[in-house]
Design a protein around this motif. Structure first.
Motif, mmCIF file in Angstrom:
data_model
loop_
_atom_site.group_PDB
_atom_site.id
_atom_site.type_symbol
_atom_site.label_atom_id
_atom_site.label_comp_id
_atom_site.label_asym_id
_atom_site.label_seq_id
_atom_site.Cartn_x
_atom_site.Cartn_y
_atom_site.Cartn_z
ATOM 1 N N PHE A 1 0.841 -1.194 0.000
ATOM 2 C CA PHE A 1 0.000 0.000 0.000
ATOM 3 C C PHE A 1 0.877 1.245 0.000
ATOM 4 C CE2 PHE A 1 -3.375 -2.623 2.353
ATOM 5 C CZ PHE A 1 -4.145 -2.795 1.217
ATOM 6 N N ALA A 2 0.500 2.228 -0.798
ATOM 7 C CA ALA A 2 1.286 3.463 -0.941
ATOM 8 C C ALA A 2 1.587 4.102 0.411
ATOM 9 C CB ALA A 2 0.563 4.441 -1.857
ATOM 10 N N GLU A 3 0.639 4.086 1.320
ATOM 11 C CA GLU A 3 0.837 4.733 2.623
ATOM 12 C C GLU A 3 1.907 4.059 3.480
ATOM 13 O OE1 GLU A 3 -2.422 3.787 5.698
ATOM 14 O OE2 GLU A 3 -3.330 3.321 3.749
ATOM 15 N N TRP A 4 2.273 2.823 3.154
ATOM 16 C CA TRP A 4 3.277 2.094 3.936
ATOM 17 C C TRP A 4 4.616 1.975 3.220
ATOM 18 C CZ3 TRP A 4 -1.046 -1.893 4.949
ATOM 19 C CH2 TRP A 4 -1.838 -1.456 6.006
ATOM 20 N N ARG A 5 4.724 2.495 2.021
ATOM 21 C CA ARG A 5 5.966 2.328 1.247
ATOM 22 C C ARG A 5 7.163 3.042 1.852
ATOM 23 N NH1 ARG A 5 3.564 2.729 -4.804
ATOM 24 N NH2 ARG A 5 2.354 0.801 -4.664
ATOM 25 N N GLN A 6 6.953 4.098 2.629
ATOM 26 C CA GLN A 6 8.083 4.815 3.232
ATOM 27 C C GLN A 6 8.842 3.934 4.219
ATOM 28 O OE1 GLN A 6 4.966 5.255 4.294
ATOM 29 N NE2 GLN A 6 5.068 5.209 6.514
ATOM 30 N N ARG A 7 8.255 2.840 4.645
ATOM 31 C CA ARG A 7 8.930 1.902 5.552
ATOM 32 C C ARG A 7 9.995 1.076 4.832
ATOM 33 N NH1 ARG A 7 3.738 -0.961 8.415
ATOM 34 N NH2 ARG A 7 2.874 0.873 9.436
ATOM 35 N N TYR A 8 9.925 1.064 3.495
ATOM 36 C CA TYR A 8 10.806 0.236 2.675
ATOM 37 C C TYR A 8 11.793 1.114 1.917
ATOM 38 C CZ TYR A 8 7.223 -3.165 3.769
ATOM 39 O OH TYR A 8 6.353 -3.980 4.440
ATOM 40 N N ALA A 9 12.871 0.525 1.465
ATOM 41 C CA ALA A 9 13.884 1.263 0.697
ATOM 42 C C ALA A 9 13.235 1.881 -0.547
ATOM 43 C CB ALA A 9 15.020 0.325 0.298
ATOM 44 N N PRO A 10 13.766 2.997 -0.997
ATOM 45 C CA PRO A 10 13.211 3.638 -2.198
ATOM 46 C C PRO A 10 13.138 2.650 -3.362
ATOM 47 C CG PRO A 10 14.808 5.075 -1.141
ATOM 48 C CD PRO A 10 14.887 3.747 -0.423
ATOM 49 N N GLY A 11 12.020 2.691 -4.073
ATOM 50 C CA GLY A 11 11.829 1.825 -5.231
ATOM 51 C C GLY A 11 11.191 0.483 -4.925
ATOM 52 N N ILE A 12 11.101 0.118 -3.651
ATOM 53 C CA ILE A 12 10.481 -1.153 -3.276
ATOM 54 C C ILE A 12 8.974 -0.949 -3.237
ATOM 55 C CG2 ILE A 12 10.221 -2.917 -1.476
ATOM 56 C CD1 ILE A 12 12.956 -2.985 -2.823
ATOM 57 N N ILE A 13 8.251 -1.682 -4.083
ATOM 58 C CA ILE A 13 6.798 -1.542 -4.088
ATOM 59 C C ILE A 13 6.073 -2.886 -3.933
ATOM 60 C CG2 ILE A 13 6.816 0.616 -5.407
ATOM 61 C CD1 ILE A 13 5.975 -1.077 -7.874
ATOM 62 N N HIS A 14 6.820 -3.990 -3.910
ATOM 63 C CA HIS A 14 6.203 -5.309 -3.760
ATOM 64 C C HIS A 14 6.771 -6.039 -2.545
ATOM 65 C CE1 HIS A 14 5.212 -4.505 -7.997
ATOM 66 N NE2 HIS A 14 4.109 -5.162 -7.674
ATOM 67 N N ASN A 15 5.947 -6.850 -1.936
ATOM 68 C CA ASN A 15 6.321 -7.674 -0.798
ATOM 69 C C ASN A 15 6.061 -9.135 -1.157
ATOM 70 O OD1 ASN A 15 6.880 -7.783 2.270
ATOM 71 N ND2 ASN A 15 5.039 -9.018 2.048
ATOM 72 N N THR A 16 6.916 -10.021 -0.670
ATOM 73 C CA THR A 16 6.710 -11.455 -0.822
ATOM 74 C C THR A 16 6.349 -12.011 0.548
ATOM 75 O OG1 THR A 16 8.299 -11.562 -2.625
ATOM 76 C CG2 THR A 16 7.735 -13.643 -1.546
ATOM 77 N N GLU A 17 5.167 -12.605 0.618
ATOM 78 C CA GLU A 17 4.610 -13.115 1.868
ATOM 79 C C GLU A 17 4.648 -14.641 1.856
ATOM 80 O OE1 GLU A 17 0.570 -11.739 3.682
ATOM 81 O OE2 GLU A 17 0.164 -13.259 2.133
ATOM 82 N N HIS A 18 5.076 -15.229 2.968
ATOM 83 C CA HIS A 18 5.159 -16.682 3.131
ATOM 84 C C HIS A 18 4.097 -17.114 4.138
ATOM 85 C CE1 HIS A 18 9.039 -16.957 0.981
ATOM 86 N NE2 HIS A 18 9.116 -15.697 1.378
ATOM 87 N N VAL A 19 3.312 -18.122 3.777
ATOM 88 C CA VAL A 19 2.154 -18.517 4.578
ATOM 89 C C VAL A 19 2.498 -19.677 5.517
ATOM 90 C CG1 VAL A 19 -0.258 -19.261 4.513
ATOM 91 C CG2 VAL A 19 0.645 -17.753 2.706
ATOM 92 N N PHE A 20 2.068 -19.505 6.773
ATOM 93 C CA PHE A 20 2.226 -20.495 7.834
ATOM 94 C C PHE A 20 0.885 -20.646 8.545
ATOM 95 C CE2 PHE A 20 6.413 -18.855 7.161
ATOM 96 C CZ PHE A 20 7.287 -19.903 7.424
ATOM 97 N N SER A 21 0.751 -21.704 9.330
ATOM 98 C CA SER A 21 -0.409 -21.837 10.202
ATOM 99 C C SER A 21 0.032 -22.401 11.545
ATOM 100 C CB SER A 21 -1.487 -22.716 9.565
ATOM 101 O OG SER A 21 -1.019 -24.015 9.337
ATOM 102 N N LEU A 22 -0.842 -22.197 12.530
ATOM 103 C CA LEU A 22 -0.598 -22.688 13.888
ATOM 104 C C LEU A 22 -1.936 -23.125 14.462
ATOM 105 C CD1 LEU A 22 1.143 -23.023 16.494
ATOM 106 C CD2 LEU A 22 0.525 -20.641 17.020
ATOM 107 N N GLN A 23 -2.004 -24.383 14.889
ATOM 108 C CA GLN A 23 -3.221 -24.877 15.525
ATOM 109 C C GLN A 23 -3.096 -24.758 17.031
ATOM 110 O OE1 GLN A 23 -4.471 -28.903 14.561
ATOM 111 N NE2 GLN A 23 -6.030 -28.870 16.148
#
Length: 159
Positions: free
Chosen positions: A90-112
Motif C-alpha cells: 500500500f502506498a501509505e506504507w511504502r516509506q517503511r521500505y527502501a526507495p523503489g520497493i513496491i512489492h512484498n513477498t509473503e510466506h504462509v504459515f499456520s498454527l493450531q
C-alpha cells in the motif's frame, strides 16, 4: 551547529525487509484468530510481520506470533505451507521500505491451538481480536492473500 547531513541520515535509515510471513492461527473446531489493526480500525487480519536480518522464515513466524498475540510456540508447532504471495505494498506504507520497493513477498504459515484462547495484543499494532468460524473470518479479512489462506485451511489440514 552544522546542518544535518541528509545523505548520512538516509544511509542510517533502517528499512523493512519486503519479505514477510502470514500466520493463520486456528482452533481444532476451525475458529480463526483475527486481529484488528490499530492504524486502520475495521481492517482485520491474521498475524503478519516482516522478516528481520538473520532470521529464518519460521523464526519470523514464531516471533510475530509471540509479539502480536502473546502465544509462545515452538517452531515445530508451526506449519510452513510452502506458499508465497507477492503483492503491491500500500502506498501509505511504502516509506517503511527502501526507495523503489513496491512489492512484498509473503510466506504462509499456520498454527493450531486446542481452542480459542485469550490473546495479549501488541497495543501499538492491534486494537482488538476475534475468534470466528473460518468462513466468517475469511469474509472479514481486508487482505486477499489472508482470505485465500483461510479458505484453503480445511483442505490443507485434511478436513
Amino acid at each position: 551547529m552544522a546542518a544535518p547531513n541528509h545523505a548520512a541520515s538516509t544511509a542510517m535509515t533502517r528499512y523493512k525487509n519486503p519479505v514477510s510471513v502470514l500466520v493463520v492461527i486456528y482452533s481444532r473446531d476451525l475458529h480463526i484468530l483475527l486481529l484488528e489493526r490499530t492504524a486502520h480500525a475495521g481492517y482485520w487480519q491474521s498475524v503478519t510481520g516482516s522478516q528481520e536480518d538473520g532470521e529464518s522464515l519460521i523464526e519470523t513466524a514464531r516471533r510475530e506470533v509471540k509479539e502480536e498475540t502473546g502465544i509462545a510456540t515452538s517452531t515445530d508447532a508451526l506449519s510452513d505451507w510452502q506458499l508465497t504471495n507477492t503483492f503491491e505494498i500500500f502506498a501509505e506504507w511504502r516509506q517503511r521500505y527502501a526507495p523503489g520497493i513496491i512489492h512484498n513477498t509473503e510466506h504462509v504459515f499456520s498454527l493450531q491451538v486446542a481452542a480459542p484462547l485469550p490473546i495479549t495484543l501488541a497495543a501499538e499494532e492491534h486494537l482488538n481480536y476475534l475468534w470466528l468460524p473460518w468462513r466468517e473470518a475469511a469474509e472479514k479479512c481486508f487482505s486477499w492473500s489472508n482470505r485465500d489462506a483461510i479458505l484453503m485451511l480445511p483442505e490443507r489440514i485434511g478436513r
